[in-house]
Design a protein around this motif. Structure first.
Motif, PDB file in Angstrom:
ATOM      1  N   SER A  55       0.844  -1.193   0.000  1.00 13.09           N
ATOM      2  CA  SER A  55       0.000   0.000   0.000  1.00 13.09           C
ATOM      3  C   SER A  55       0.879   1.242   0.000  1.00 13.09           C
ATOM      4  CB  SER A  55      -0.914  -0.002   1.218  1.00 13.09           C
ATOM      5  OG  SER A  55      -0.133   0.007   2.411  1.00 13.09           O
ATOM      6  N   GLY A  56       0.340   2.345  -0.491  1.00 10.34           N
ATOM      7  CA  GLY A  56       1.094   3.579  -0.533  1.00 10.34           C
ATOM      8  C   GLY A  56       0.164   4.767  -0.600  1.00 10.34           C
ATOM      9  N   SER A  57       0.711   5.941  -0.399  1.00  5.93           N
ATOM     10  CA  SER A  57      -0.106   7.144  -0.362  1.00  5.93           C
ATOM     11  C   SER A  57      -0.404   7.702  -1.744  1.00  5.93           C
ATOM     12  CB  SER A  57       0.600   8.216   0.477  1.00  5.93           C
ATOM     13  OG  SER A  57       1.878   8.510  -0.073  1.00  5.93           O
ATOM     14  N   SER A  58       0.338   7.257  -2.748  1.00  7.33           N
ATOM     15  CA  SER A  58       0.161   7.810  -4.093  1.00  7.33           C
ATOM     16  C   SER A  58      -0.509   6.797  -5.019  1.00  7.33           C
ATOM     17  CB  SER A  58       1.516   8.216  -4.681  1.00  7.33           C
ATOM     18  OG  SER A  58       2.366   7.092  -4.787  1.00  7.33           O
ATOM     19  N   ALA A  59      -1.171   7.322  -6.057  1.00  6.13           N
ATOM     20  CA  ALA A  59      -1.748   6.463  -7.083  1.00  6.13           C
ATOM     21  C   ALA A  59      -0.621   5.895  -7.939  1.00  6.13           C
ATOM     22  CB  ALA A  59      -2.720   7.257  -7.946  1.00  6.13           C
ATOM     23  N   ARG A  60      -0.795   4.665  -8.376  1.00  8.41           N
ATOM     24  CA  ARG A  60       0.227   4.011  -9.187  1.00  8.41           C
ATOM     25  C   ARG A  60      -0.440   3.267 -10.333  1.00  8.41           C
ATOM     26  NH1 ARG A  60       2.472   1.137  -4.085  1.00  8.41           N
ATOM     27  NH2 ARG A  60       0.370   1.758  -3.465  1.00  8.41           N
ATOM     28  N   ASP A  61       0.314   3.147 -11.432  1.00 15.71           N
ATOM     29  CA  ASP A  61      -0.230   2.557 -12.647  1.00 15.71           C
ATOM     30  C   ASP A  61       0.852   1.673 -13.268  1.00 15.71           C
ATOM     31  OD1 ASP A  61      -1.589   1.963 -14.957  1.00 15.71           O
ATOM     32  OD2 ASP A  61      -1.857   4.029 -15.606  1.00 15.71           O
ATOM     33  N   TYR A  62       0.547   0.413 -13.477  1.00 14.63           N
ATOM     34  CA  TYR A  62       1.510  -0.547 -14.003  1.00 14.63           C
ATOM     35  C   TYR A  62       0.911  -1.307 -15.178  1.00 14.63           C
ATOM     36  CZ  TYR A  62       3.682   0.133  -9.404  1.00 14.63           C
ATOM     37  OH  TYR A  62       4.241   0.674  -8.274  1.00 14.63           O
ATOM     38  N   VAL A  63       1.754  -1.659 -16.126  1.00 11.42           N
ATOM     39  CA  VAL A  63       1.385  -2.610 -17.158  1.00 11.42           C
ATOM     40  C   VAL A  63       2.213  -3.871 -16.924  1.00 11.42           C
ATOM     41  CG1 VAL A  63       1.517  -3.153 -19.620  1.00 11.42           C
ATOM     42  CG2 VAL A  63       0.651  -0.947 -18.872  1.00 11.42           C
ATOM     43  N   ILE A  64       1.532  -5.005 -16.852  1.00 11.37           N
ATOM     44  CA  ILE A  64       2.170  -6.297 -16.636  1.00 11.37           C
ATOM     45  C   ILE A  64       1.985  -7.123 -17.905  1.00 11.37           C
ATOM     46  CG2 ILE A  64       2.187  -8.405 -15.248  1.00 11.37           C
ATOM     47  CD1 ILE A  64       0.981  -6.723 -12.954  1.00 11.37           C
ATOM     48  N   ILE A  65       3.081  -7.558 -18.490  1.00 11.32           N
ATOM     49  CA  ILE A  65       3.037  -8.327 -19.736  1.00 11.32           C
ATOM     50  C   ILE A  65       3.525  -9.741 -19.450  1.00 11.32           C
ATOM     51  CG2 ILE A  65       3.753  -8.438 -22.144  1.00 11.32           C
ATOM     52  CD1 ILE A  65       4.576  -5.448 -21.866  1.00 11.32           C
ATOM     53  N   VAL A  66       2.685 -10.720 -19.712  1.00 10.59           N
ATOM     54  CA  VAL A  66       3.097 -12.117 -19.610  1.00 10.59           C
ATOM     55  C   VAL A  66       3.640 -12.521 -20.972  1.00 10.59           C
ATOM     56  CG1 VAL A  66       2.407 -14.479 -19.088  1.00 10.59           C
ATOM     57  CG2 VAL A  66       1.342 -12.572 -17.871  1.00 10.59           C
ATOM     58  N   GLY A  67       4.945 -12.746 -21.046  1.00 13.59           N
ATOM     59  CA  GLY A  67       5.595 -13.000 -22.319  1.00 13.59           C
ATOM     60  C   GLY A  67       5.987 -14.451 -22.513  1.00 13.59           C
ATOM     61  N   LEU A 479       7.870  -5.936 -26.854  1.00 14.59           N
ATOM     62  CA  LEU A 479       6.561  -6.028 -26.199  1.00 14.59           C
ATOM     63  C   LEU A 479       6.268  -4.773 -25.373  1.00 14.59           C
ATOM     64  CD1 LEU A 479       6.607  -9.783 -25.138  1.00 14.59           C
ATOM     65  CD2 LEU A 479       5.099  -8.736 -26.836  1.00 14.59           C
ATOM     66  N   VAL A 480       7.260  -4.279 -24.658  1.00 14.79           N
ATOM     67  CA  VAL A 480       7.058  -3.052 -23.892  1.00 14.79           C
ATOM     68  C   VAL A 480       6.813  -1.875 -24.824  1.00 14.79           C
ATOM     69  CG1 VAL A 480       8.159  -1.393 -22.332  1.00 14.79           C
ATOM     70  CG2 VAL A 480       8.345  -3.852 -21.870  1.00 14.79           C
ATOM     71  N   SER A 481       7.567  -1.816 -25.923  1.00 14.85           N
ATOM     72  CA  SER A 481       7.442  -0.671 -26.829  1.00 14.85           C
ATOM     73  C   SER A 481       6.062  -0.596 -27.468  1.00 14.85           C
ATOM     74  CB  SER A 481       8.513  -0.736 -27.926  1.00 14.85           C
ATOM     75  OG  SER A 481       8.216  -1.751 -28.878  1.00 14.85           O
ATOM     76  N   MET A 482       5.422  -1.736 -27.702  1.00 19.82           N
ATOM     77  CA  MET A 482       4.111  -1.706 -28.339  1.00 19.82           C
ATOM     78  C   MET A 482       3.063  -1.068 -27.438  1.00 19.82           C
ATOM     79  SD  MET A 482       4.632  -2.595 -31.345  1.00 19.82           S
ATOM     80  CE  MET A 482       2.944  -2.161 -31.725  1.00 19.82           C
ATOM     81  N   TYR A 483       3.306  -1.030 -26.150  1.00 19.37           N
ATOM     82  CA  TYR A 483       2.435  -0.264 -25.252  1.00 19.37           C
ATOM     83  C   TYR A 483       2.968   1.148 -25.054  1.00 19.37           C
ATOM     84  CZ  TYR A 483      -0.153   1.366 -21.228  1.00 19.37           C
ATOM     85  OH  TYR A 483      -0.946   2.121 -20.393  1.00 19.37           O
ATOM     86  N   ALA A 484       4.258   1.263 -24.825  1.00 22.64           N
ATOM     87  CA  ALA A 484       4.828   2.521 -24.333  1.00 22.64           C
ATOM     88  C   ALA A 484       5.198   3.515 -25.423  1.00 22.64           C
ATOM     89  CB  ALA A 484       6.078   2.216 -23.496  1.00 22.64           C
ATOM     90  N   ASP A 485       5.222   3.085 -26.684  1.00 22.79           N
ATOM     91  CA  ASP A 485       5.751   3.935 -27.747  1.00 22.79           C
ATOM     92  C   ASP A 485       5.108   5.318 -27.779  1.00 22.79           C
ATOM     93  OD1 ASP A 485       7.434   4.195 -30.206  1.00 22.79           O
ATOM     94  OD2 ASP A 485       5.463   4.598 -31.073  1.00 22.79           O
ATOM     95  N   HIS A 486       5.939   6.344 -27.604  1.00 22.12           N
ATOM     96  CA  HIS A 486       5.540   7.745 -27.680  1.00 22.12           C
ATOM     97  C   HIS A 486       4.313   8.056 -26.819  1.00 22.12           C
ATOM     98  CE1 HIS A 486       8.267   7.456 -31.141  1.00 22.12           C
ATOM     99  NE2 HIS A 486       8.485   8.734 -30.913  1.00 22.12           N
ATOM    100  N   PHE A 487       4.235   7.378 -25.681  1.00 26.09           N
ATOM    101  CA  PHE A 487       3.153   7.612 -24.724  1.00 26.09           C
ATOM    102  C   PHE A 487       3.524   8.724 -23.749  1.00 26.09           C
ATOM    103  CE2 PHE A 487       0.132   5.453 -21.485  1.00 26.09           C
ATOM    104  CZ  PHE A 487      -0.939   6.184 -21.979  1.00 26.09           C
ATOM    105  N   GLY A 488       4.762   9.182 -23.813  1.00 22.56           N
ATOM    106  CA  GLY A 488       5.193  10.267 -22.940  1.00 22.56           C
ATOM    107  C   GLY A 488       5.461   9.830 -21.520  1.00 22.56           C
ATOM    108  N   ILE A 489       5.892   8.579 -21.326  1.00 28.86           N
ATOM    109  CA  ILE A 489       6.157   8.065 -19.981  1.00 28.86           C
ATOM    110  C   ILE A 489       7.515   8.584 -19.511  1.00 28.86           C
ATOM    111  CG2 ILE A 489       6.455   6.006 -18.567  1.00 28.86           C
ATOM    112  CD1 ILE A 489       4.717   4.521 -20.621  1.00 28.86           C
ATOM    113  N   THR A 490       7.534   9.290 -18.425  1.00 31.25           N
ATOM    114  CA  THR A 490       8.769   9.848 -17.873  1.00 31.25           C
ATOM    115  C   THR A 490       9.761   8.737 -17.558  1.00 31.25           C
ATOM    116  OG1 THR A 490       7.521  11.664 -16.896  1.00 31.25           O
ATOM    117  CG2 THR A 490       9.741  11.260 -16.033  1.00 31.25           C
TER     118      THR A 490
END
Length: 583
Positions: A55-67, A479-490
């Motif tokens: 648990s934590g005080s901040s919101a978090r967002d993850y993508v989990i890829i089963v490869g 596999l990561v790039s197909m989600y993250a490509d030019h999504f602006g993820i810091t």
């Protein structure tokens, strides 16, 4: 029979709570230590007790890829995603519609019927690999095929109006060497690199094409297609010694598309049998062989005598992308035919990947783009007819095929033996080839693809050797790039997105066109939380399945376990879990 390996992914509330830690000595299973943009690659042995999200005080967002990075082509792993709720709790699935959609389509693949072009390519490439031998016990270094090269003499270049005797493989038969049509073709345009000929059975060339169009075809071949494909894949062979490729427009290609068909058409093909001697031992000769470099192409058919009306303009536009695609197959096959170290033609998926790259490479040159220029839809479609024609000829098909894979990444793969049989696999094989060329070519895409096309290695070995990285590494980045490509993820690593295209910009509009729905990024990502639904799915070797875990601020701890259906540890070859922190 395909090997099926069951797996289960269990998502449940964690038993123990902890603070939002940033300790550097936290175990790899604690993903709360990940920074935004960080990618973590986890093997089953890394997470025997699951992936922890305290648990934590901040919101978090993850993508989990089963490869599944098993190098065995078409190996399939079935698994179940179980979202269990605590007693008395309520489901907090972020997108129940995604869940229902996946459940309803669990045993289906989003694919149209195999298009005629891909179906026939499958037949041609399969025949080459099974019946045209580059080595045998009787000729261990390919002596028969090399005698053809040694006996070559420069052939005279035909003039406009000359008639050529040509044998065309019969696509309706099973033996492309034994079954063929004998015909004649009139030479209609000759350039420095091309001889354009039209089957005499189709009619006088200038009644099918205006002479200006005939000359525009050979000029585009010289100035764009030939020079681009050669720089990307190496020079074509020259078994007939005339320094040119024959572009043969023949109604025999038209016959390969069923009458009144509205599901696509066969635009043309190359056949490796044309390299082999006409006579000789089985597997080392081909009776059909023209001993020449030929691309067989769809012919104008203004009256529909072959089943479908084909105007000169539709044939001209519809074969512009076919020619560089088939020229790559020609170069690739020639590289191996004349290389004593080559034992077989290139594996189907990698040969198709390079042929798809050939299409967009010619498109880039045509539009004045550089090899690694990051293109948006607006770059390719600035609003004029010439750009629109080029986009449709060289770019759109790759994006459209990729949209099918993105809609169901669990059902197809870029390293599949079906890469020339269905839209989704062929889209994926282009995308993974393009990704690796972008990120593992040291900035020189053409040198990279020339090495791939040269052989003599094939398939996965060729791909990983030239890239200088393991399949595990290449698949993780892709596999990561197909989600993250030019999504602006810091903080996202540079190799976790494309250099050549902005897919977040391009794919929504393409998918909207292909699927006739709202313009959204088409990658299927199933949102999971602490609900009670079970999600049955699969992942093929060379692909991955995407899940998104979004956690609100001050939410309770979570734990994700990757298990087989019996509750044991995952053991299938190539099992990896990739975690990307998005927020």
């Amino acid at each position: 029979m395909k090997k099926v390996i069951p797996v289960a992914l269990l998502l449940a509330s964690a038993c123990n709570s902890s603070s939002d830690s940033t300790a550097t000595n936290a175990p790899p299973s604690d993903i709360s230590t990940m920074a935004v943009g960080e990618v973590r690659v986890l093997d089953p042995s890394d997470i025997p007790n699951g992936i922890d999200l305290p648990s934590g005080s901040s919101a978090r967002d993850y993508v989990i890829i089963v490869g599944n990075t098993n190098p065995t082509i078409d190996a399939v792993a079935n698994f179940v995603v179980k979202a269990d709720r605590s007693a008395g709790g309520s489901p907090d699935l972020a997108a129940s519609a995604d869940l229902s959609s996946r459940l309803n389509r669990a045993s289906q693949s989003i694919n149209s019927a195999t298009p005629p072009q891909q179906a026939f390519e499958t037949k041609v490439r399969a025949f080459e690999r099974q019946h045209l031998l580059l080595r045998s016990k009787s000729a261990p270094v390919g002596a028969t095929r090399f005698s053809l090269r040694r006996s070559l003499q420069a052939a005279s270049v035909p003039s406009v109006g000359d008639v050529l005797n040509v044998d065309v493989p019969d696509g309706s038969g099973n033996d492309l060497c034994a079954n063929y049509f004998q015909t004649q073709a009139v030479v209609a345009s000759v350039s420095r690199r091309a001889i354009l000929a039209v089957d005499t059975l189709d009619g006088p060339p200038t009644l099918l094409f205006p002479q200006t169009v005939l000359d525009s075809i050979t000029q585009e071949f010289d100035n764009n297609t030939f020079v681009t494909d050669s720089s990307y894949f190496g020079n074509p062979s020259d078994v007939d010694g005339n320094g040119r490729v024959i572009l043969l427009f023949t109604g025999e290609v038209n016959k390969l598309t069923a009458a009144n068909s509205n599901g696509g058409f066969v635009g043309g093909f190359f056949f490796g049998g044309d390299y082999f001697p006409k006579t000789g031992a089985a597997g080392q000769s081909c009776a059909e062989s023209n001993n020449a470099e030929i691309v067989y192409l769809l012919s104008p058919d203004p009256t529909g005598r072959y089943g479908n009306v084909r105007s000169a303009s539709s044939v001209r536009q519809g074969t512009r992308g076919t020619i560089p695609h088939e020229l790559e197959h020609m170069i690739n096959a020639g590289n191996r035919f004349f290389n004593p170290a080559a034992t077989a033609f290139e594996d189907n998926w990698l040969d198709e990947s390079l042929a798809h790259i050939a299409e967009e490479a010619v498109g880039r040159v045509s539009r004045g783009f550089t090899d690694l220029q990051t293109l948006t839809l607006q770059d390719m479609l600035p609003g004029n007819q010439a750009a629109s024609d080029d986009f449709n000829a060289f770019f759109f098909q790759n994006f459209a095929r990729l949209a099918y894979w993105m809609a169901r990444p669990d059902t197809s793969s870029g390293i599949s033996s079906n890469s020339d049989q269905n839209l989704s696999s062929s889209g994926a094989d282009w995308a993974i080839g393009r990704y690796v060329a972008d990120n593992y070519s040291n900035g020189d895409v053409r040198a990279f693809t020339r090495r791939l096309a040269a052989g003599p290695d094939n398939g996965i070995k060729n791909f990983t050797t030239v890239a200088g990285a393991s399949l595990d590494t290449l698949m993780a980045g892709w596999l990561v790039s197909m989600y993250a490509d030019h999504f602006g993820i810091t903080g996202l690593p540079g190799k976790d997105q494309y250099r050549s295209y902005n897919f977040r910009n391009i794919m929504p509009a393409v998918a909207g066109s292909v699927f006739s729905n709202t313009d959204a990024y088409p990658l299927e990502v199933t949102s999971v939380g602490s609900g009670s639904d079970n999600i049955s799915t699969e992942v093929k070797s060379g692909s991955g399945d995407y899940f998104r875990l979004t956690v609100a601020a001050n939410a309770g701890p979570k734990n994700v376990k990757v298990l087989d259906p019996n509750g044991g540890d995952v053991t299938y070859p190539g099992a990896h879990v990739y975690v990307l922190r998005v927020q």
